[in-house]
Every structure is written in C-alpha cells, then in structure tokens.
Motif scaffolding. Structure first.
Motif, PDB file in Angstrom:
ATOM      1  N   GLN A  65      -4.458   0.245  -8.701  1.00  0.00           N
ATOM      2  CA  GLN A  65      -3.539  -0.891  -8.762  1.00  0.00           C
ATOM      3  C   GLN A  65      -2.442  -0.673  -7.734  1.00  0.00           C
ATOM      4  OE1 GLN A  65      -3.603  -3.781 -10.836  1.00  0.00           O
ATOM      5  NE2 GLN A  65      -2.017  -4.382  -9.358  1.00  0.00           N
ATOM      6  N   MET A  66      -2.345  -1.588  -6.792  1.00  0.00           N
ATOM      7  CA  MET A  66      -1.398  -1.453  -5.693  1.00  0.00           C
ATOM      8  C   MET A  66      -0.335  -2.544  -5.819  1.00  0.00           C
ATOM      9  SD  MET A  66      -4.066  -0.625  -2.604  1.00  0.00           S
ATOM     10  CE  MET A  66      -5.047  -2.097  -2.880  1.00  0.00           C
ATOM     11  N   SER A  67       0.916  -2.133  -5.830  1.00  0.00           N
ATOM     12  CA  SER A  67       2.021  -3.075  -5.949  1.00  0.00           C
ATOM     13  C   SER A  67       3.005  -2.843  -4.817  1.00  0.00           C
ATOM     14  CB  SER A  67       2.721  -2.882  -7.299  1.00  0.00           C
ATOM     15  OG  SER A  67       1.819  -3.036  -8.366  1.00  0.00           O
ATOM     16  N   SER A  68       3.892  -3.806  -4.638  1.00  0.00           N
ATOM     17  CA  SER A  68       4.898  -3.725  -3.562  1.00  0.00           C
ATOM     18  C   SER A  68       4.248  -3.329  -2.246  1.00  0.00           C
ATOM     19  CB  SER A  68       5.991  -2.720  -3.942  1.00  0.00           C
ATOM     20  OG  SER A  68       6.618  -3.091  -5.153  1.00  0.00           O
ATOM     21  N   LEU A  69       3.170  -4.004  -1.938  1.00  0.00           N
ATOM     22  CA  LEU A  69       2.396  -3.640  -0.753  1.00  0.00           C
ATOM     23  C   LEU A  69       3.177  -3.875   0.530  1.00  0.00           C
ATOM     24  CD1 LEU A  69      -1.055  -4.885  -1.980  1.00  0.00           C
ATOM     25  CD2 LEU A  69      -0.599  -2.590  -1.100  1.00  0.00           C
ATOM     26  N   LYS A  70       2.924  -3.002   1.495  1.00  0.00           N
ATOM     27  CA  LYS A  70       3.584  -3.061   2.788  1.00  0.00           C
ATOM     28  C   LYS A  70       2.520  -3.210   3.874  1.00  0.00           C
ATOM     29  CE  LYS A  70       6.931   0.358   1.105  1.00  0.00           C
ATOM     30  NZ  LYS A  70       7.537   1.702   1.348  1.00  0.00           N
ATOM     31  N   PRO A  71       2.888  -3.747   5.026  1.00  0.00           N
ATOM     32  CA  PRO A  71       1.918  -3.854   6.117  1.00  0.00           C
ATOM     33  C   PRO A  71       1.282  -2.508   6.462  1.00  0.00           C
ATOM     34  CG  PRO A  71       3.815  -5.200   6.600  1.00  0.00           C
ATOM     35  CD  PRO A  71       4.154  -4.429   5.360  1.00  0.00           C
ATOM     36  N   VAL A 128      -8.359  -3.617   2.910  1.00  0.00           N
ATOM     37  CA  VAL A 128      -7.111  -4.172   2.368  1.00  0.00           C
ATOM     38  C   VAL A 128      -6.202  -4.486   3.548  1.00  0.00           C
ATOM     39  CG1 VAL A 128      -5.051  -3.707   1.007  1.00  0.00           C
ATOM     40  CG2 VAL A 128      -7.293  -2.948   0.178  1.00  0.00           C
ATOM     41  N   THR A 129      -5.780  -5.733   3.632  1.00  0.00           N
ATOM     42  CA  THR A 129      -4.906  -6.158   4.723  1.00  0.00           C
ATOM     43  C   THR A 129      -3.637  -6.756   4.131  1.00  0.00           C
ATOM     44  OG1 THR A 129      -6.812  -6.635   6.137  1.00  0.00           O
ATOM     45  CG2 THR A 129      -4.700  -7.593   6.776  1.00  0.00           C
TER      46      THR A 129
END
Length: 118
Positions: A82-88, A114-115
């Motif tokens: 589970q990925m949150s607060s994703l950044k470039p 994942v982009t």
C-alpha cells in the motif's frame, strides 16, 4: 519453484495512493520471506520493503518509511504494498521477490509499472 505475478500498477497523481499486489504459486507460501523492490529508468534496482513469512516483521527503506505499508495474506498466497503520499520519485517498475531462508532460493516477478505524475 515459485511463480510471482504482480498487479495493480498504474498512473497516479502526486500525493495519491495505490496498492500493488503479488500473487504467488505454491503450497508453502508462508515459508517465504517476501520483498518489494523497484527500478527506475537508468537506475539500479533498489529495496523497498520486506515482510517475514509469518507477517509479523516488516522492514522498509528509509525513502518510503511512513508512506508505504507491506502486508501479506498467507491464505491467499498474496502480498500487498500500500503506497500513500506518492511522489514523482516513486515512479519505477515494482518487482516482487520471494526468498526462502535459510536457502539461497530467490524468485522474481515480471514487475508492474507505477508512474506518479505532478
């Protein structure tokens, strides 16, 4: 032999969330420590997270700690990230890995993209 199939990748805006999954074949899934790695274009593959066979112990790279959470469902032979607060800079192909301590057996999935856009 373990076969791993990742899914759930995609395009998400910065600050958003995404969950990737990895389904494993075989009947001894709980004997495998599982990990997530990622590889961005032009960079080496790097460790992201790992979880013990029981699911009681997790480890995270400093760059994702507090934002990503790894879990597993041994009844479904599946691990999740589970990925949150994703950044470039989280943009990469995410790979699932299975490892069976104390052997050197190690298996990889084909990866899921994942982009993260601005």
């Amino acid at each position: 032999q373990v076969q791993l199939v990742e899914s759930g990748g995609g395009l998400v805006q910065a600050g958003g969330s995404l969950r990737v999954s990895c389904a494993a074949s075989g009947r001894t899934f709980s004997a495998y420590a599982m990990g997530w790695f990622r590889q961005a274009p032009g960079k080496d593959r790097e460790f992201v997270a790992a979880i013990s066979g029981s699911g009681l112990s997790e480890t995270y790279a400093a760059s994702v700690k507090g934002r990503f959470a790894m879990s597993r469902d041994n009844a479904k032979n599946t691990v999740y990230l589970q990925m949150s607060s994703l950044k470039p800079e989280d943009t990469a192909v995410y790979y699932c890995n299975a490892r069976r301590p104390p052997t050197t057996d190690s298996y990889w999935g084909q990866g899921t993209q994942v982009t993260v856009s601005l």
